[in-house]
Design a protein around this motif. Structure first.
Motif, mmCIF file in Angstrom:
data_model
loop_
_atom_site.group_PDB
_atom_site.id
_atom_site.type_symbol
_atom_site.label_atom_id
_atom_site.label_comp_id
_atom_site.label_asym_id
_atom_site.label_seq_id
_atom_site.Cartn_x
_atom_site.Cartn_y
_atom_site.Cartn_z
ATOM 1 N N LYS A 332 39.056 23.873 28.275
ATOM 2 C CA LYS A 332 40.391 24.415 28.015
ATOM 3 C C LYS A 332 41.150 23.507 27.031
ATOM 4 N N ALA A 333 41.057 22.203 27.253
ATOM 5 C CA ALA A 333 41.754 21.261 26.365
ATOM 6 C C ALA A 333 41.228 21.379 24.935
ATOM 7 N N LEU A 334 39.959 21.734 24.796
ATOM 8 C CA LEU A 334 39.376 21.867 23.461
ATOM 9 C C LEU A 334 39.668 23.232 22.850
ATOM 10 N N ASN A 335 40.462 24.044 23.579
ATOM 11 C CA ASN A 335 40.906 25.320 23.041
ATOM 12 C C ASN A 335 39.809 26.374 22.981
ATOM 13 N N MET A 336 38.733 26.178 23.723
ATOM 14 C CA MET A 336 37.640 27.153 23.724
ATOM 15 C C MET A 336 38.197 28.538 24.036
ATOM 16 N N GLN A 337 37.729 29.530 23.302
ATOM 17 C CA GLN A 337 38.225 30.893 23.493
ATOM 18 C C GLN A 337 37.177 31.917 23.067
ATOM 19 N N ASN A 338 37.480 33.174 23.324
ATOM 20 C CA ASN A 338 36.611 34.292 22.893
ATOM 21 C C ASN A 338 35.229 34.303 23.520
ATOM 22 N N ARG A 339 35.086 33.892 24.764
ATOM 23 C CA ARG A 339 33.767 33.980 25.392
ATOM 24 C C ARG A 339 33.837 34.918 26.595
ATOM 25 N N LYS A 340 32.686 35.463 26.949
ATOM 26 C CA LYS A 340 32.595 36.301 28.147
ATOM 27 C C LYS A 340 32.005 35.444 29.254
ATOM 28 N N VAL A 341 32.646 35.509 30.430
ATOM 29 C CA VAL A 341 32.311 34.547 31.470
ATOM 30 C C VAL A 341 31.975 35.236 32.786
ATOM 31 N N GLY A 342 30.897 34.790 33.419
ATOM 32 C CA GLY A 342 30.560 35.205 34.770
ATOM 33 C C GLY A 342 30.855 34.054 35.721
ATOM 34 N N ILE A 343 31.304 34.394 36.943
ATOM 35 C CA ILE A 343 31.711 33.348 37.878
ATOM 36 C C ILE A 343 30.933 33.476 39.183
ATOM 37 N N VAL A 344 30.398 32.344 39.631
ATOM 38 C CA VAL A 344 29.677 32.311 40.903
ATOM 39 C C VAL A 344 30.254 31.170 41.735
ATOM 40 N N GLY A 345 30.695 31.475 42.955
ATOM 41 C CA GLY A 345 31.305 30.435 43.784
ATOM 42 C C GLY A 345 30.656 30.366 45.151
ATOM 43 N N SER A 346 30.738 29.177 45.751
ATOM 44 C CA SER A 346 30.212 29.054 47.112
ATOM 45 C C SER A 346 31.075 28.115 47.942
ATOM 46 N N GLY A 347 30.833 28.151 49.250
ATOM 47 C CA GLY A 347 31.504 27.251 50.181
ATOM 48 C C GLY A 347 30.864 27.455 51.525
ATOM 49 N N THR A 348 31.197 26.599 52.464
ATOM 50 C CA THR A 348 30.590 26.762 53.781
ATOM 51 C C THR A 348 31.602 27.241 54.822
ATOM 52 N N TRP A 349 32.843 26.739 54.716
ATOM 53 C CA TRP A 349 33.842 27.217 55.681
ATOM 54 C C TRP A 349 35.060 27.888 55.049
ATOM 55 N N SER A 350 35.351 27.595 53.802
ATOM 56 C CA SER A 350 36.471 28.282 53.166
ATOM 57 C C SER A 350 36.218 28.260 51.656
ATOM 58 N N CYS A 351 35.625 29.351 51.162
ATOM 59 C CA CYS A 351 35.224 29.384 49.743
ATOM 60 C C CYS A 351 36.442 29.457 48.826
ATOM 61 N N GLN A 352 36.635 28.441 48.023
ATOM 62 C CA GLN A 352 37.763 28.428 47.077
ATOM 63 C C GLN A 352 37.284 28.429 45.629
ATOM 64 N N ALA A 353 36.011 28.070 45.444
ATOM 65 C CA ALA A 353 35.524 27.748 44.091
ATOM 66 C C ALA A 353 35.705 28.890 43.097
ATOM 67 N N ALA A 354 35.301 30.115 43.476
ATOM 68 C CA ALA A 354 35.351 31.228 42.518
ATOM 69 C C ALA A 354 36.786 31.461 42.055
ATOM 70 N N LYS A 355 37.699 31.482 43.007
ATOM 71 C CA LYS A 355 39.108 31.744 42.690
ATOM 72 C C LYS A 355 39.648 30.640 41.750
#
Ligand SMILES: Cc1cc2nc3c(=O)[nH]c(=O)nc-3n(C[C@H](O)[C@H](O)[C@H](O)COP(=O)(O)O)c2cc1C
Ligand SMILES: [Fe+2]
Ligand SMILES: [Fe+2]
Length: 400
Positions: A332-355
């Motif tokens: 973000k600091a490098l101003n990266m833009q114009n890409r398509k992104v897929g998100i995969v998140g995990s957790g064991t008791w309270s998954c926060q990563a994807a969000k």
């Protein structure tokens, strides 16, 4: 012993290499070293284009003493005041007391901030488009602010049509004797490193690079002499095309970079499953990185190259895995833009990563999140295959 290289009849490369430095800017690994270029023009007046890093000062002084062959040094042009290029200013003023240091207002401000010697009698302040005649050669100064420092300027030599381009068009990687890019296997040996250098060091300043490219497009350029890496005298459109793409954040290639953070291998497994499914759907030339293993500069460089990214992270203390958080913030600091992104998140008791990843990505310019994030609890299970297939399907259709 001096080690110089003729660029043309009266212009010499007087720089040198450093293969010992572990990290450039004490941040970026440089397994192939780095070179610091400096160029000396012999005419009725003599002019040196920038100096070099402290690491090679001794060789540098030997080089210019050899090329000058007893002549005085009349001008030192400072296109960039970053210390990897200016370690020798004071020494040159001591050796050539009549020297005029050519720079803009900001250049002189920075000299004063970095160094303590008195250069008041040696200043020649220039403004955008000012010229300086050396005899047959004529220098024109073109300011290029924030490529990647505010004082940066390019110097265009009008007779031989050479652009001295400061850090622009530079690359990591020392020179192995061959000074000209057409004498090297540039695409295999330097291109990835040129992209990594650009993305990580200059990447943030795309609009300023575009402005500088526009300014120099008014000039016929036969040779580009950057401060790092080979000199360009052939196939210039190839390099200019790369810079045009990189600075407009336009991918060079359709393809996927997968980056994951995983402690115990479950997220890693999920990313392998996804990549495997993508491959079977015909997606080629994917790149996969463990954020804890590969220096982020390499991953960032590949993201500059490819059109699509998939990020996968575990939840860590109700936040993101630190490496992934810092990586996304760096992008973000490098101003990266114009890409398509897929998100995969995990957790064991309270998954926060994807969000949390989605929040950072959505706060960047023109980044499109494809489909809904794919989430797993602890490990991916057989009964999630349908969901992952849907994720892969959606991702795939955004590529073609
Ligand atoms: C120090 C530490 C902190 C963690 N914090 C959280 C958390 O806040 N919330 C959560 O759901 N899981 C948390 N986890 C569990 C990880 O997300 C877990 O390792 C993951 O589900 C398994 O993926 P992996 O095998 O790829 O590491 C934590 C794990 C560790 C080791
Ligand atoms: Fe620089
Ligand atoms: Fe530099």
């Amino acid at each position: 012993m001096h080690c110089v290289h003729k660029i043309s009849e009266n212009i010499y490369w007087v720089g040198g290499n450093d293969r010992r430095l572990e990290r450039f800017e004490n941040m970026f690994p440089i397994p192939n070293g780095v070179c610091y270029n400096s160029y000396l023009i012999l005419d009725e007046k003599t002019a040196l284009m920038d100096t070099v890093d402290n690491a090679i000062s001794r060789l540098f002084i030997e080089n210019i003493t050899h090329v000058l062959n007893g002549r005085d040094l009349d001008y030192l042009v400072i296109n960039h005041m970053e210390p990897d290029h200016c370690a020798n200013i004071e020494e040159l003023v001591r050796r050539y007391p009549n020297i005029k240091i050519v720079g803009n207002k900001k250049t002189f401000q920075f000299i004063g901030q970095f160094y303590d010697f008195d250069y008041s009698m040696n200043m020649l302040e220039v403004k955008d488009c000012d010229t300086l005649c050396l005899g047959k050669h004529n220098l024109k100064f073109i300011t290029a602010p924030m490529v990647h420092w505010p004082e940066v300027m390019f110097t265009y030599e009008e007779t031989e049509k050479i652009l001295f381009s400061a850090d622009a068009f530079g690359t990591f990687g020392a020179l192995a004797g061959n000074l000209f890019s057409d004498e090297t296997d540039y695409e295999h040996f330097y291109l990835d490193e040129a992209r990594r250098y650009y993305a990580n060091i200059v990447g943030k300043y795309g609009s300023q690079v575009q402005a500088a490219l526009k300014k120099v497009s008014n000039y016929e350029i036969k040779t580009i002499c950057s401060l790092h890496g080979p000199v360009w005298r052939e196939n210039l459109p190839f390099l200019i095309d790369k810079y045009t793409k990189w600075s407009s954040y336009e991918p060079e290639k359709s393809g996927v970079v997968l980056v994951y953070a995983s402690m115990y291998g479950n997220m890693e497994n999920t990313m392998n499953v996804i990549a495997n499914k993508l491959a079977q759907k015909g997606i080629k030339d994917m790149r996969m990185y463990d954020i804890s293993k590969t220096h982020p500069s390499y991953i960032i460089s590949d993201i500059w190259k490819y059109s699509h990214v998939i990020v996968g992270s575990v939840t860590y203390n109700m936040g993101l895995y630190y490496g992934m958080e810092s990586f996304l913030n760096e992008l973000k600091a490098l101003n990266m833009q114009n890409r398509k992104v897929g998100i995969v998140g995990s957790g064991t008791w309270s998954c926060q990563a994807a969000k949390l990843m989605q929040e950072i990505i959505c706060s960047m310019k023109n980044m499109e999140v494809i489909g809904s994030p794919f989430e797993i609890t602890s490990s991916m299970k057989q009964n999630q295959e349908e969901t992952v297939d849907k994720f892969v399907e959606e991702f795939c259709s955004s590529i073609n």
